[in-house]
Design an enzyme around this catalytic site. Structure first.
Site, PDB file in Angstrom:
ATOM      1  N   SER A 165      22.961 -16.480 -22.870  1.00  0.00           N
ATOM      2  CA  SER A 165      24.359 -16.592 -22.509  1.00  0.00           C
ATOM      3  C   SER A 165      25.117 -17.427 -23.545  1.00  0.00           C
ATOM      4  O   SER A 165      25.131 -17.075 -24.716  1.00  0.00           O
ATOM      5  CB  SER A 165      24.495 -17.163 -21.103  1.00  0.00           C
ATOM      6  OG  SER A 165      25.790 -16.949 -20.621  1.00  0.00           O
ATOM      7  N   ASP A 261      26.911  -6.235 -18.183  1.00  0.00           N
ATOM      8  CA  ASP A 261      26.700  -7.667 -18.045  1.00  0.00           C
ATOM      9  C   ASP A 261      27.507  -8.181 -16.849  1.00  0.00           C
ATOM     10  O   ASP A 261      28.735  -8.146 -16.850  1.00  0.00           O
ATOM     11  CB  ASP A 261      27.143  -8.359 -19.336  1.00  0.00           C
ATOM     12  CG  ASP A 261      26.837  -9.838 -19.362  1.00  0.00           C
ATOM     13  OD1 ASP A 261      27.295 -10.550 -18.448  1.00  0.00           O
ATOM     14  OD2 ASP A 261      26.165 -10.290 -20.303  1.00  0.00           O
ATOM     15  N   HIS A 327      22.857 -10.999 -15.658  1.00  0.00           N
ATOM     16  CA  HIS A 327      23.289 -11.778 -16.819  1.00  0.00           C
ATOM     17  C   HIS A 327      22.280 -12.894 -17.077  1.00  0.00           C
ATOM     18  O   HIS A 327      22.108 -13.801 -16.272  1.00  0.00           O
ATOM     19  CB  HIS A 327      24.669 -12.379 -16.580  1.00  0.00           C
ATOM     20  CG  HIS A 327      25.147 -13.272 -17.687  1.00  0.00           C
ATOM     21  ND1 HIS A 327      25.682 -12.779 -18.854  1.00  0.00           N
ATOM     22  CD2 HIS A 327      25.140 -14.620 -17.824  1.00  0.00           C
ATOM     23  CE1 HIS A 327      26.007 -13.784 -19.649  1.00  0.00           C
ATOM     24  NE2 HIS A 327      25.686 -14.921 -19.054  1.00  0.00           N
TER      25      HIS A 327
END
Length: 391
Positions: A165, A261, A327
């Site tokens: 991330s 995502d 995610h």
């Protein structure tokens, strides 16, 4: 076969807890968290034939784009090392268990804590006089790497910089610099998990996406560190979007991401005009989406694929672009790392292992489904919290 493989992985008892290391020496360099506390990492030493091989994993945790947002973080582990857990579990690519992590289990494994709000990229000399905030992410990254070099990484034969991330974006931003820091290593590569945040010029929510990164670049003064190959052509705020960066990265890079995502769809994609009703419920529970809302999400997936770099058969680039509605945490959660999802009959661990050691290239994009897939992991796996700070 895939079910059996997942059950094997799910039965592994990943209970390795690794103690935190506070990098007090970094204080003299001004390499500090937002609140001025020392940076920190967790380090598990390698063994046997992995003693000179290193994995550096950068934690994620979003960004702060103004002083108010950054100040909220000083009472959290993403802004101060005073609030960080003293131990953390090592699993996935950080696991010491061979069945879970066959290619990297014996390596030196490092989990670098994230506390700067800029994807390890800011370096502002002046401390904010009103809040005492320090914007020093780039210094933190360099101080941690320097400390690890003195702990043996200067003798590295193989090295990986990875992250998820905001840490995945940090991996992209720092990839070539990392390669330069370990010049004697024979093989240095980078792996970005869920760090490919797209501009998506034709998707609703464009101003929100642009304003977010423009704020981060402005507050943390990133314009002087971002590649001139991008800033010479675009507003610096756009140069945090990986699609404008990856083609100029010289170090081998693997992009692991979902084209649906979930964080980007929930936090960066807006409903189409006139279709706002129930949008938040839709993005958290896809079965509640209207046909128009689902079409909006489908179009985001199309935009994601369009944003990916042109590979031209370049084996130095790896792609594992799946269609799961999720995610991050694919690298450091064993049932995802070496379980579900799979592409071309390979788990993430298998695909990255083959790419890293150049046994075979891996560049697969799952565009068969045009809607997000539910990709369940082990039945006992805890539910993942999805919030704006969980990136």
């Amino acid at each position: 076969m895939l079910k059996a493989k997942c059950l094997d992985v799910c039965s592994i008892n990943e209970n390795k807890q690794v103690n935190i290391t506070y990098l007090e020496i970094a204080l003299s360099k001004g390499a500090v968290c937002l609140d001025g506390s020392p940076p920190a990492y967790h380090f598990d030493k390698g063994s046997d034939d992995g003693i000179n091989n290193w994995i550096i994993y950068l934690e994620g945790g979003g960004w702060c784009e103004n002083a108010s947002e950054c100040y909220k973080r000083v009472h959290m582990d993403i802004g101060s090392s005073f609030y960080m857990n003293k131990t953390t579990k090592f699993e996935g690519i950080l696991s010491e268990t061979e069945i879970a992590n066959p290619d990297f289990f014996s390596w030196n494994r490092v989990f670098v804590r994230y506390c700067d709000g800029s994807s390890f990229s800011g370096d502002v000399e002046q401390v904010d006089p009103a809040t005492n905030l320090h914007y020093r992410g780039r210094r933190v990254f360099k101080a941690v790497i320097d400390d690890l070099l003195h702990k043996g990484m200067m003798n590295a034969t193989n090295a990986i910089l990875a992250g998820s991330s905001a840490g995945g974006l940090a991996t992209i931003l720092n990839c070539d610099d990392f390669r330069a820091m370990v010049p004697n290593a024979k093989r240095v590569k980078c792996i970005s998990d869920a760090g490919y945040f797209i501009h998506a010029k034709d998707s609703p929510g464009l101003k929100k996406r642009e304003d977010r990164f423009a704020g981060v670049v402005s507050l943390h003064k990133l314009d002087k560190f971002l590649p001139k190959s991008c800033t010479s052509k675009r507003n610096p705020g756009l140069c945090l979007f990986p699609e404008y960066l990856v083609n100029n990265i010289q170090t081998p890079l693997f992009l692991l991401n979902s084209l649906f995502d979930s964080w980007q769809i929930q936090n960066s994609l807006d409903p189409c005009p006139g279709d706002e009703h129930g949008w938040e419920n839709c993005t958290h529970h896809l079965n509640l989406c209207s046909s128009n809302q689902l079409e909006n999400i489908k179009n985001f997936g199309v935009e994601f694929v369009k944003s990916l770099p042109q590979l031209d058969n370049a084996s130095s680039r790896g792609l594992f672009i799946n269609s799961c509605y999720r995610h991050g945490r694919n690298l450091v959660f064993t049932p995802r790392w070496n379980g579900v999802p799979t592409l071309a009959n390979k788990t993430i661990a298998e695909a990255i292992g083959e790419w890293y050691f150049e046994r075979s290239p891996f560049q697969v994009i799952d565009t068969i489904p045009d809607v997000p897939k539910n990709c369940p992991v082990c039945p006992q796996a805890p539910a993942m919290r999805l919030t704006a700070l969980n990136v």
